[in-house]
Enzyme design. Structure first.
Site, short mmCIF file in Angstrom:
data_model
loop_
_atom_site.label_atom_id
_atom_site.label_comp_id
_atom_site.label_asym_id
_atom_site.label_seq_id
_atom_site.Cartn_x
_atom_site.Cartn_y
_atom_site.Cartn_z
N ASP A 93 0.82 -1.20 0.00
CA ASP A 93 0.00 0.00 0.00
C ASP A 93 0.86 1.26 0.00
O ASP A 93 1.71 1.45 0.86
CB ASP A 93 -0.90 -0.01 1.24
CG ASP A 93 -2.10 0.88 1.11
OD1 ASP A 93 -2.00 1.95 0.48
OD2 ASP A 93 -3.16 0.50 1.65
N HIS A 98 -0.49 4.44 -0.02
CA HIS A 98 -1.29 5.58 0.41
C HIS A 98 -0.62 6.25 1.61
O HIS A 98 -0.50 5.66 2.67
CB HIS A 98 -2.71 5.14 0.79
CG HIS A 98 -3.50 4.69 -0.39
ND1 HIS A 98 -3.53 3.38 -0.80
CD2 HIS A 98 -4.28 5.38 -1.25
CE1 HIS A 98 -4.31 3.27 -1.86
NE2 HIS A 98 -4.78 4.47 -2.16
#
Length: 153
Positions: free
Chosen positions: A22, A24
């Site tokens: 991930d 983000h």
């Protein structure tokens, strides 16, 4: 019993990162900023953090109160493979907290939390605003466990 000098003057430490697949970063930085504003020393490992990196950080910061892992892409179950082994081997000894989007797609699997607990996660948060209260509860629980250990010895 008297508190040892400087025990409470050092900042409380939290290891923070985003799950391995991930990238983000926004929530990660907001959580780090918020915790720092509350006086925490945040070891922010950033995005795409493998379990091995969390374990290495815990070895460098053995006084860390928690490992906090965020996931927005929903692949946290796969990303946390090896967490249970890192905990069993003693490389991660503090509680592991996970939050964010914990499954892929709009359909939420009711067993997602059970699978995360089985993988070695200790706490799951649905709102980052809950994190400071959880950290306080964990600290009180640890302090209570230490007092019990002292009374038994």
């Amino acid at each position: 019993m008297r508190t040892p000098p400087n025990q409470h003057s050092a900042p409380r430490t939290v290891v923070l990162g985003v799950a391995a697949s991930d990238s983000h970063a926004v929530a990660n930085h907001l959580i780090a900023h918020s915790l720092r504003g509350l006086g925490y020393h945040v070891v922010n490992l950033g995005t795409c953090t493998a379990v091995e990196e969390f374990a290495e950080a815990c070895e460098r910061y053995p006084h860390a109160e928690a490992v906090v892992i965020g996931s927005l892409n929903g692949h946290v179950h796969e990303d946390l493979r090896g967490l249970d082994q890192a905990k069993r081997s003693g490389r991660i000894t503090c509680p592991v907290v996970v939050g964010g989007n914990l499954s892929v797609g709009s359909h939420k699997d009711a067993s997602a939390h059970d699978r995360l607990y089985a993988a070695g996660v200790d706490h799951i948060l649905s709102d980052a605003a809950e994190l400071p209260r959880l950290l306080d509860r964990l600290r009180l629980a640890r302090r209570g466990a230490r007092l019990t250990d002292l009374a038994a010895s």
